[in-house]
Design a protein around this motif. Structure first.
Motif, PDB file in Angstrom:
ATOM      1  N   VAL A  96      19.738 -33.836 201.197  1.00 40.18           N
ATOM      2  CA  VAL A  96      20.859 -33.310 200.416  1.00 40.18           C
ATOM      3  C   VAL A  96      21.142 -34.236 199.232  1.00 40.18           C
ATOM      4  O   VAL A  96      21.370 -33.770 198.103  1.00 40.18           O
ATOM      5  CB  VAL A  96      22.108 -33.152 201.307  1.00 40.18           C
ATOM      6  N   GLY A  97      21.104 -35.533 199.458  1.00 44.04           N
ATOM      7  CA  GLY A  97      21.333 -36.491 198.384  1.00 44.04           C
ATOM      8  C   GLY A  97      20.300 -36.382 197.274  1.00 44.04           C
ATOM      9  O   GLY A  97      20.633 -36.458 196.086  1.00 44.04           O
ATOM     10  N   VAL A  98      19.043 -36.189 197.636  1.00 47.15           N
ATOM     11  CA  VAL A  98      17.978 -36.069 196.631  1.00 47.15           C
ATOM     12  C   VAL A  98      18.168 -34.807 195.805  1.00 47.15           C
ATOM     13  O   VAL A  98      18.053 -34.828 194.572  1.00 47.15           O
ATOM     14  CB  VAL A  98      16.587 -36.092 197.309  1.00 47.15           C
ATOM     15  N   VAL A  99      18.484 -33.692 196.467  1.00 41.99           N
ATOM     16  CA  VAL A  99      18.666 -32.428 195.746  1.00 41.99           C
ATOM     17  C   VAL A  99      19.868 -32.514 194.805  1.00 41.99           C
ATOM     18  O   VAL A  99      19.791 -32.124 193.637  1.00 41.99           O
ATOM     19  CB  VAL A  99      18.822 -31.252 196.740  1.00 41.99           C
ATOM     20  N   ILE A 100      20.985 -33.032 195.305  1.00 43.38           N
ATOM     21  CA  ILE A 100      22.177 -33.161 194.465  1.00 43.38           C
ATOM     22  C   ILE A 100      21.921 -34.149 193.326  1.00 43.38           C
ATOM     23  O   ILE A 100      22.339 -33.931 192.190  1.00 43.38           O
ATOM     24  CB  ILE A 100      23.393 -33.575 195.310  1.00 43.38           C
ATOM     25  N   GLY A 101      21.217 -35.235 193.625  1.00 43.32           N
ATOM     26  CA  GLY A 101      20.893 -36.214 192.583  1.00 43.32           C
ATOM     27  C   GLY A 101      20.028 -35.626 191.478  1.00 43.32           C
ATOM     28  O   GLY A 101      20.243 -35.907 190.296  1.00 43.32           O
ATOM     29  N   ALA A 102      19.059 -34.801 191.847  1.00 40.32           N
ATOM     30  CA  ALA A 102      18.203 -34.165 190.837  1.00 40.32           C
ATOM     31  C   ALA A 102      19.019 -33.217 189.960  1.00 40.32           C
ATOM     32  O   ALA A 102      18.870 -33.202 188.736  1.00 40.32           O
ATOM     33  CB  ALA A 102      17.070 -33.422 191.514  1.00 40.32           C
ATOM     34  N   ALA A 103      19.894 -32.433 190.587  1.00 39.17           N
ATOM     35  CA  ALA A 103      20.742 -31.515 189.818  1.00 39.17           C
ATOM     36  C   ALA A 103      21.699 -32.293 188.916  1.00 39.17           C
ATOM     37  O   ALA A 103      21.918 -31.924 187.762  1.00 39.17           O
ATOM     38  CB  ALA A 103      21.513 -30.602 190.759  1.00 39.17           C
ATOM     39  N   PHE A 104      22.252 -33.379 189.434  1.00 38.90           N
ATOM     40  CA  PHE A 104      23.169 -34.191 188.655  1.00 38.90           C
ATOM     41  C   PHE A 104      22.445 -34.848 187.479  1.00 38.90           C
ATOM     42  O   PHE A 104      22.997 -34.955 186.380  1.00 38.90           O
ATOM     43  CB  PHE A 104      23.813 -35.254 189.548  1.00 38.90           C
ATOM     44  N   GLY A 105      21.213 -35.255 187.695  1.00 37.18           N
ATOM     45  CA  GLY A 105      20.411 -35.827 186.607  1.00 37.18           C
ATOM     46  C   GLY A 105      20.222 -34.839 185.476  1.00 37.18           C
ATOM     47  O   GLY A 105      20.277 -35.196 184.297  1.00 37.18           O
ATOM     48  N   LYS A 106      20.006 -33.568 185.815  1.00 36.70           N
ATOM     49  CA  LYS A 106      19.856 -32.533 184.785  1.00 36.70           C
ATOM     50  C   LYS A 106      21.153 -32.344 184.005  1.00 36.70           C
ATOM     51  O   LYS A 106      21.130 -32.148 182.786  1.00 36.70           O
ATOM     52  CB  LYS A 106      19.433 -31.212 185.429  1.00 36.70           C
ATOM     53  N   ILE A 117      24.411 -41.987 184.222  1.00 38.15           N
ATOM     54  CA  ILE A 117      24.224 -41.623 185.632  1.00 38.15           C
ATOM     55  C   ILE A 117      24.713 -42.760 186.533  1.00 38.15           C
ATOM     56  O   ILE A 117      25.415 -42.525 187.518  1.00 38.15           O
ATOM     57  CB  ILE A 117      22.747 -41.287 185.918  1.00 38.15           C
ATOM     58  N   ALA A 118      24.378 -44.000 186.194  1.00 40.39           N
ATOM     59  CA  ALA A 118      24.794 -45.143 187.004  1.00 40.39           C
ATOM     60  C   ALA A 118      26.317 -45.281 187.023  1.00 40.39           C
ATOM     61  O   ALA A 118      26.905 -45.544 188.081  1.00 40.39           O
ATOM     62  CB  ALA A 118      24.155 -46.421 186.475  1.00 40.39           C
ATOM     63  N   ILE A 119      26.975 -45.070 185.879  1.00 45.41           N
ATOM     64  CA  ILE A 119      28.437 -45.182 185.821  1.00 45.41           C
ATOM     65  C   ILE A 119      29.088 -44.101 186.673  1.00 45.41           C
ATOM     66  O   ILE A 119      30.014 -44.382 187.447  1.00 45.41           O
ATOM     67  CB  ILE A 119      28.934 -45.104 184.359  1.00 45.41           C
ATOM     68  N   ILE A 136      27.796 -42.410 189.210  1.00 47.94           N
ATOM     69  CA  ILE A 136      27.538 -42.659 190.637  1.00 47.94           C
ATOM     70  C   ILE A 136      28.428 -43.794 191.140  1.00 47.94           C
ATOM     71  O   ILE A 136      28.989 -43.715 192.229  1.00 47.94           O
ATOM     72  CB  ILE A 136      26.048 -42.953 190.878  1.00 47.94           C
ATOM     73  N   PHE A 137      28.585 -44.842 190.338  1.00 44.60           N
ATOM     74  CA  PHE A 137      29.472 -45.946 190.712  1.00 44.60           C
ATOM     75  C   PHE A 137      30.894 -45.451 190.932  1.00 44.60           C
ATOM     76  O   PHE A 137      31.541 -45.780 191.935  1.00 44.60           O
ATOM     77  CB  PHE A 137      29.449 -47.033 189.631  1.00 44.60           C
ATOM     78  N   LEU A 138      31.402 -44.642 190.001  1.00 46.01           N
ATOM     79  CA  LEU A 138      32.762 -44.109 190.135  1.00 46.01           C
ATOM     80  C   LEU A 138      32.884 -43.185 191.342  1.00 46.01           C
ATOM     81  O   LEU A 138      33.888 -43.218 192.054  1.00 46.01           O
ATOM     82  CB  LEU A 138      33.171 -43.384 188.853  1.00 46.01           C
ATOM     83  N   PHE A 139      31.865 -42.373 191.580  1.00 54.77           N
ATOM     84  CA  PHE A 139      31.883 -41.468 192.728  1.00 54.77           C
ATOM     85  C   PHE A 139      31.930 -42.256 194.028  1.00 54.77           C
ATOM     86  O   PHE A 139      32.717 -41.953 194.928  1.00 54.77           O
ATOM     87  CB  PHE A 139      30.660 -40.557 192.700  1.00 54.77           C
TER      88      PHE A 139
END
Length: 137
Positions: free
Chosen positions: A21-31, A95-97, A99-102
């Motif tokens: 789930v993390g990989v799928v959400i991360g890929a979508a978030f990257g887009k 993306i790093a900022i 993810i850090f805030l999340f």
């Protein structure tokens, strides 16, 4: 049969599902972040740089050679395309900022681990304490 049961136990723990789930959400978030950078951030920076697209920023080492007869490129140019690199770095930083805030918000929302209640010591511990106290005397 031991390997199959171990694999079932591994899958059943939930770590694999959480990771997927993390990989799928991360890929979508990257887009999403890439679209934000390419569609909003970089055009804004492009305005400050005189209208030149950020991806077009480069240092040409050897210019392209054109064929005068056909007008087509005979030899491609050799260039260091640092604008694309800078855009990718900005993508990464955004993306790093986020993810850090999340993670920071997630950790605040997560309930703090409850301290285990003080259980009375077992009989063995009590017996060992008595022996220790007697030996001290």
């Amino acid at each position: 049969m031991g390997m199959v049961s171990e694999f079932k136990e591994f899958i059943a723990k939930g770590n694999v599902v959480d990771l997927a789930v993390g990989v799928v959400i991360g890929a979508a978030f990257g887009k999403i972040v890439t679209a934000l950078v390419e569609g909003i951030v970089m055009p804004s920076i492009s305005l400050l740089s005189g209208g030149v697209s950020f991806k077009d920023w480069k240092h040409v080492i050897t210019p392209a050679v054109m064929d005068p007869a056909t007008g087509k490129e005979k030899v491609a140019e050799v260039a260091i395309k640092y604008g694309d690199f800078i855009q990718t770095c900005i993508d990464f930083l955004l993306i790093a900022i986020v993810i850090f805030l999340f993670i920071k918000v997630y950790n605040r929302m997560r309930k703090p681990a409850e301290a285990p209640a003080d259980a009375p010591p077992s009989e063995e511990v009590l017996l060992l304490r008595e022996i220790r106290d007697e030996l001290k005397k």
